[in-house]
Design a protein around this motif. Structure first.
Motif: not given
Ligand code: FDA
Length: 300
Positions: A173, A178-179, A221, A246, A251-252, A269, A283, A287
């Motif tokens: 995946r 996120a850190y 997302h 996933e 979210i979205r 998830l 989270r 954003r």
């Molecule tokens: P990006 O941050 O660029 O967001 C794209 C768009 O999505 C935004 O413009 C907004 O519209 C929407 N969006 C994103 N985050 C949002 C929020 N918090 N609230 C509202 N809208 C939001 N990380 C990690 O370090 N270890 C892990 O094991 C996991 N596991 C995991 C599993 C799954 C299924 C997901 C979806 C995510 C994770 N993550 C994770 C978190 C990941 O690293 C990341 O921080 C988030 O998914 C946000 O990044 P995006 O890829 O969504 O892109």
């Protein structure tokens, strides 16, 4: 803030914080999560379950987490739900007892195999844990085919981690990450992270096209990125179902349904449990508009 102990103990007591976190969680109990999964099933969207918890410090905590996940996997199967568990290794004793963690992961992989041949997913935590998490994945994958791992596109090392795992026919995946990591080891800007995400996926799709055993889940997302990757897949003769999409509960949600309708394999998830503070802070950090949303919960 996610790592601040005082905040972790006190913020979850604030009623408006409890109200705000409900945007990302159907509730704190396993029953709340299972009920939410039943609703998604009605929309033909399978799920992942995470019971929130990390960096446990007492044996009874990791024993309880492992027992809970084993029960959850069996219960998911009993209810006929398409759901898989996604676990954090520090919730299962990676910090305090690696042998206990290995015992827990063996149990979960075996339980998941015996209950509908499900996959157990390993989340990726901060970079102190990257190497031991990969090592545990290698150990497990050599014994059980049904385990997957999360990799983070913001880390500069991830390309070589993919190369390292490829001989194991991994289930990966890919998330952005996120850190908070330093500039030496992680890309910092959104442009750089997105570019690396794209490059990693393009190279994994080439492996899939070449017939290598590799499962790819896009944990994001970022619908623009997902669509670009679907276009790229098509250009090399792969269908949009060659990867899973996933996303996190809440979210979205509109895009989750739309993508599923458009023929993508979407999985949501669902996080639950009472240890939500650090996870919720991550989270918010993703954003900043979510902070405004949380503060708005103060209003009647
Ligand atoms: P990006 O941050 O660029 O967001 C794209 C768009 O999505 C935004 O413009 C907004 O519209 C929407 N969006 C994103 N985050 C949002 C929020 N918090 N609230 C509202 N809208 C939001 N990380 C990690 O370090 N270890 C892990 O094991 C996991 N596991 C995991 C599993 C799954 C299924 C997901 C979806 C995510 C994770 N993550 C994770 C978190 C990941 O690293 C990341 O921080 C988030 O998914 C946000 O990044 P995006 O890829 O969504 O892109």
């Amino acid at each position: 803030m996610a790592g601040n102990e005082w905040m972790r103990r006190n913020v979850p007591r604030l009623w408006f914080a409890r109200r705000a976190v409900r945007r990302f969680m159907p509730g704190e109990s396993a029953e709340d999560a299972l009920k939410a999964a039943e609703k998604f099933q009605g929309q033909h969207i399978p799920v992942l379950f995470t019971r929130l918890g990390e960096n446990v410090t007492r044996a009874e905590q990791h024993e309880a987490a492992a027992d809970h996940y084993a029960w959850l996997i069996e219960e998911t199967h009993r209810r006929g739900l398409d759901g898989e568990a996604s676990v954090k290794l520090t919730h299962l004793a990676m910090d305090m007892s690696p042998p206990a963690m290995q015992k827990h992961m063996d149990l979960l992989a075996e339980t998941a195999a015996a209950n509908g041949n499900r996959t157990v997913w390993i989340d990726m935590e901060g970079t102190d844990y990257t190497e031991p998490t990969l090592a545990e994945y290698e150990r497990l994958k050599a014994r059980y085919p049904n385990v997957g791992i999360c990799l983070q596109a913001y880390l500069k090392r991830t390309y070589s981690d993919v190369e390292r795992l490829l001989p194991l026919e991994p289930k990966i995946r890919l998330v952005k990450g996120a850190y908070s990591e330093s500039v030496e080891i992680a890309y910092q800007t959104r442009r750089e992270v997105d570019a690396n995400y794209m490059a990693l996926c393009v190279s994994m799709l080439a492996q899939i096209k070449a017939g290598r055993g590799l499962f790819l889940g896009l944990g994001t997302h970022d619908v623009r990125l997902i669509k670009q990757l679907a276009q790229h897949a098509r250009s090399i003769g792969l269908p949009r179902t060659c990867f899973d999409v996933e996303m996190l509960y809440g979210i979205r949600a509109d895009q989750q349904r739309r993508l599923a309708k458009d023929g993508y394999n979407v999985r949501v998830l669902i996080a639950y449990g009472d240890y939500w503070y650090p996870w919720y802070m991550r989270r918010l950090a993703e954003r900043p508009a979510n902070v405004i949303f949380a503060l708005r919960q103060l209003l009647p």
